[in-house]
Design an enzyme around this catalytic site. Structure first.
Site, PDB file in Angstrom:
ATOM      1  N   HIS A 248      41.516  31.247  30.760  1.00  0.00           N
ATOM      2  CA  HIS A 248      41.849  31.248  29.329  1.00  0.00           C
ATOM      3  C   HIS A 248      41.177  32.354  28.510  1.00  0.00           C
ATOM      4  CE1 HIS A 248      37.970  29.248  28.729  1.00  0.00           C
ATOM      5  NE2 HIS A 248      38.072  29.640  27.464  1.00  0.00           N
TER       6      HIS A 248
HETATM    7  C1  UD1 Z   1      38.029  28.793  22.338  1.00  0.00           C
HETATM    8  C2  UD1 Z   1      36.676  29.467  22.281  1.00  0.00           C
HETATM    9  C3  UD1 Z   1      36.135  29.664  23.693  1.00  0.00           C
HETATM   10  C4  UD1 Z   1      36.126  28.361  24.467  1.00  0.00           C
HETATM   11  C5  UD1 Z   1      37.529  27.776  24.448  1.00  0.00           C
HETATM   12  C6  UD1 Z   1      37.534  26.446  25.170  1.00  0.00           C
HETATM   13  C7  UD1 Z   1      36.444  31.004  20.373  1.00  0.00           C
HETATM   14  C8  UD1 Z   1      36.346  32.415  19.951  1.00  0.00           C
HETATM   15  N1  UD1 Z   1      36.744  30.784  21.661  1.00  0.00           N
HETATM   16  O1  UD1 Z   1      38.941  29.708  22.927  1.00  0.00           O
HETATM   17  O2  UD1 Z   1      34.806  30.137  23.616  1.00  0.00           O
HETATM   18  O3  UD1 Z   1      35.748  28.608  25.809  1.00  0.00           O
HETATM   19  O4  UD1 Z   1      37.941  27.589  23.093  1.00  0.00           O
HETATM   20  O5  UD1 Z   1      38.798  25.953  25.409  1.00  0.00           O
HETATM   21  O6  UD1 Z   1      36.262  30.116  19.578  1.00  0.00           O
HETATM   22  N2  UD1 Z   1      46.074  26.668  21.039  1.00  0.00           N
HETATM   23  C9  UD1 Z   1      47.011  25.684  21.107  1.00  0.00           C
HETATM   24  N3  UD1 Z   1      46.586  24.392  21.123  1.00  0.00           N
HETATM   25  C10 UD1 Z   1      45.266  24.067  21.060  1.00  0.00           C
HETATM   26  C11 UD1 Z   1      44.326  25.099  20.995  1.00  0.00           C
HETATM   27  C12 UD1 Z   1      44.733  26.397  20.982  1.00  0.00           C
HETATM   28  O7  UD1 Z   1      48.210  25.936  21.165  1.00  0.00           O
HETATM   29  O8  UD1 Z   1      44.935  22.869  21.068  1.00  0.00           O
HETATM   30  C13 UD1 Z   1      46.539  28.077  20.992  1.00  0.00           C
HETATM   31  C14 UD1 Z   1      46.779  28.514  19.566  1.00  0.00           C
HETATM   32  O9  UD1 Z   1      47.850  29.385  19.548  1.00  0.00           O
HETATM   33  C15 UD1 Z   1      45.503  29.247  19.226  1.00  0.00           C
HETATM   34  C16 UD1 Z   1      45.197  29.906  20.540  1.00  0.00           C
HETATM   35  O10 UD1 Z   1      45.549  28.911  21.526  1.00  0.00           O
HETATM   36  O11 UD1 Z   1      45.627  30.145  18.185  1.00  0.00           O
HETATM   37  C17 UD1 Z   1      43.761  30.309  20.765  1.00  0.00           C
HETATM   38  O12 UD1 Z   1      42.918  29.216  20.555  1.00  0.00           O
HETATM   39  P1  UD1 Z   1      41.440  29.426  20.005  1.00  0.00           P
HETATM   40  O13 UD1 Z   1      40.894  28.125  19.668  1.00  0.00           O
HETATM   41  O14 UD1 Z   1      41.443  30.493  18.988  1.00  0.00           O
HETATM   42  O15 UD1 Z   1      40.666  30.048  21.233  1.00  0.00           O
HETATM   43  P2  UD1 Z   1      40.518  29.551  22.715  1.00  0.00           P
HETATM   44  O16 UD1 Z   1      41.200  30.560  23.556  1.00  0.00           O
HETATM   45  O17 UD1 Z   1      40.904  28.133  22.921  1.00  0.00           O
END
Ligand code: UD1
Length: 370
Positions: free
Chosen positions: A215
């Site tokens: 991820h």
């Molecule tokens: C985040 C953390 C990372 C951690 C990870 C655990 C930051 C910078 N990164 O990364 O350190 O290891 O979480 O999982 O905070 N999305 C969904 N559904 C969800 C969550 C996310 O669709 O429930 C999609 C959305 O489009 C979102 C994108 O994933 O914008 C990225 O999610 P985000 O929370 O920004 O970062 P992670 O990659 O999950």
């Protein structure tokens, strides 16, 4: 409860948002609940919002629902951080806690710490002192800035303490404690419940398999790195079947690029299922920070799809290999680690007493300062 009663108690506001933070907060909350003099308010920023990234974790971890849900997600880093900063400040002004507790290195960690610090509320950083020394990782930026404005820094490992000392933290106005790793508390406690409740091994009819996750933006957002990793996994899958529960962002990117892995892919799994997968797999292949350690907790070797790690001790002692994104390195590392035997009884992470250590330190600090 009456306001007068409440005000006698030490009040913590805990801010969480991403999947692993729910796991860590649940472990600390269980310890907090054992102390009637402590009162915890839980704020969920909303960063992770899919049911299997968030709600499922609250249920399975028996963490009570958050007192505040800020519903801030799916924004650029700046917008997410900015909106969280504003919303968390409002909560802190209303709640007036004695401490604000933040976890790790996500986009939910830094705005919580910053809002609290500017209101002169002591910041408690759990998982302090970790460094990848890669300033292109958003997590590295988040963790360095959070450490610098925290008042109580709880380090999971000796390496983390050393990192802070090397950066001159002994001269700063903060306390550094080696607490052990709170994820080991969670893994020990919930693995027993997982063994009773999770049916994932039977449901997916798993025998010998490799548990994989991907991820990190450095892998998913770089088309050539992602393609190399998928190629390597396709090749390894011919020898030992791979199981990859897919983070929503990775799934979206693979679909957009028309990449179809030739190994087994599922929806993200709940924490209890993840623990069962760790217990029964032959090897972990991941770019997650947390999973590298969880592999060790369950006596499994790990191949890490990154060029650096925050958990150096695992690499130095041969439990983990940094394989980057090169298909040949990944394949060679997986083959080597599948055959390896190691002694996993070393105490690197505190043997599940981190929550107890943290609460003891917090209560002592409160007595000293109030
Ligand atoms: C985040 C953390 C990372 C951690 C990870 C655990 C930051 C910078 N990164 O990364 O350190 O290891 O979480 O999982 O905070 N999305 C969904 N559904 C969800 C969550 C996310 O669709 O429930 C999609 C959305 O489009 C979102 C994108 O994933 O914008 C990225 O999610 P985000 O929370 O920004 O970062 P992670 O990659 O999950």
């Amino acid at each position: 409860m009456m306001e007068t009663e409440r005000s006698d108690r030490m009040k913590l506001v805990t801010v969480i948002g991403a999947r692993p933070q729910i796991v860590k907060a649940a472990a600390l909350s269980r310890e907090i609940c054992r102390h009637p003099d402590l009162n915890e308010i839980i704020v969920h920023t909303g960063q992770h919002f899919d049911a299997n990234m968030s709600a499922v974790h609250f249920e399975t971890m028996q963490l009570r629902p958050p007192d505040y849900n800020l519903n801030i997600s799916s924004l650029s880093h700046g917008a997410m951080t900015g909106r969280m900063l504003e919303a968390i400040e409002r909560v802190l002004l209303a709640e007036k806690p004695d401490y604000v507790v933040v976890y790790g290195d996500t986009n939910s960690t830094i705005p919580a710490a910053l809002a609290a610090k500017k209101l002169f509320m002591p910041v408690v950083h759990i998982e302090a002192g970790l460094r990848s020394f890669n300033m292109r990782m958003p997590e590295e930026i988040n963790r360095i800035l959070t450490d610098r404005i925290s008042d109580l820094l709880f380090c999971p490992t000796e390496t983390a303490v050393r990192n802070l000392e090397n950066e001159g933290y002994r001269n700063f106005d903060c306390e550094i404690h080696k607490s052990g790793d709170i994820m080991q508390d969670a893994a020990l406690h919930y693995s027993q419940i997982a063994a009773e409740r999770s049916t994932i091994i039977a449901d997916l009819d798993l025998d010998r398999f490799i548990f994989c996750t991907i991820h990190r933006p450095e892998n998913t957002d770089d088309p050539s790195r992602l393609a190399s990793i998928i190629d390597a996994l396709n090749a390894i899958n011919r020898d030992v079947p791979i199981l990859l529960p897919l983070h929503p962002r990775t799934r979206k990117i693979l679909t957009e690029r028309g990449v179809t892995p030739r190994f087994r892919v599922t929806e993200p799994v709940g924490y209890l299922d993840a623990l069962q997968l760790l217990k029964h797999c032959s090897l972990v292949v991941t770019d997650s920070g947390g999973l590298q350690k969880e592999a060790f907790f369950f006596g499994k070797h790990c191949v890490t799809l990154r060029d650096e790690t925050e958990w150096l001790e695992l690499v130095e002692l041969g439990f983990n290999v940094l394989a980057g994104a090169d298909p040949e390195s990944i394949h060679a590392a997986a083959t080597r680690m599948l055959d390896k035997t190691s002694d996993f009884t070393l105490d690197l992470y505190g043997r599940g007493r981190a929550a107890e250590n943290i609460v003891t330190c917090l209560r002592e600090h409160y007595c000293r300062t109030h």
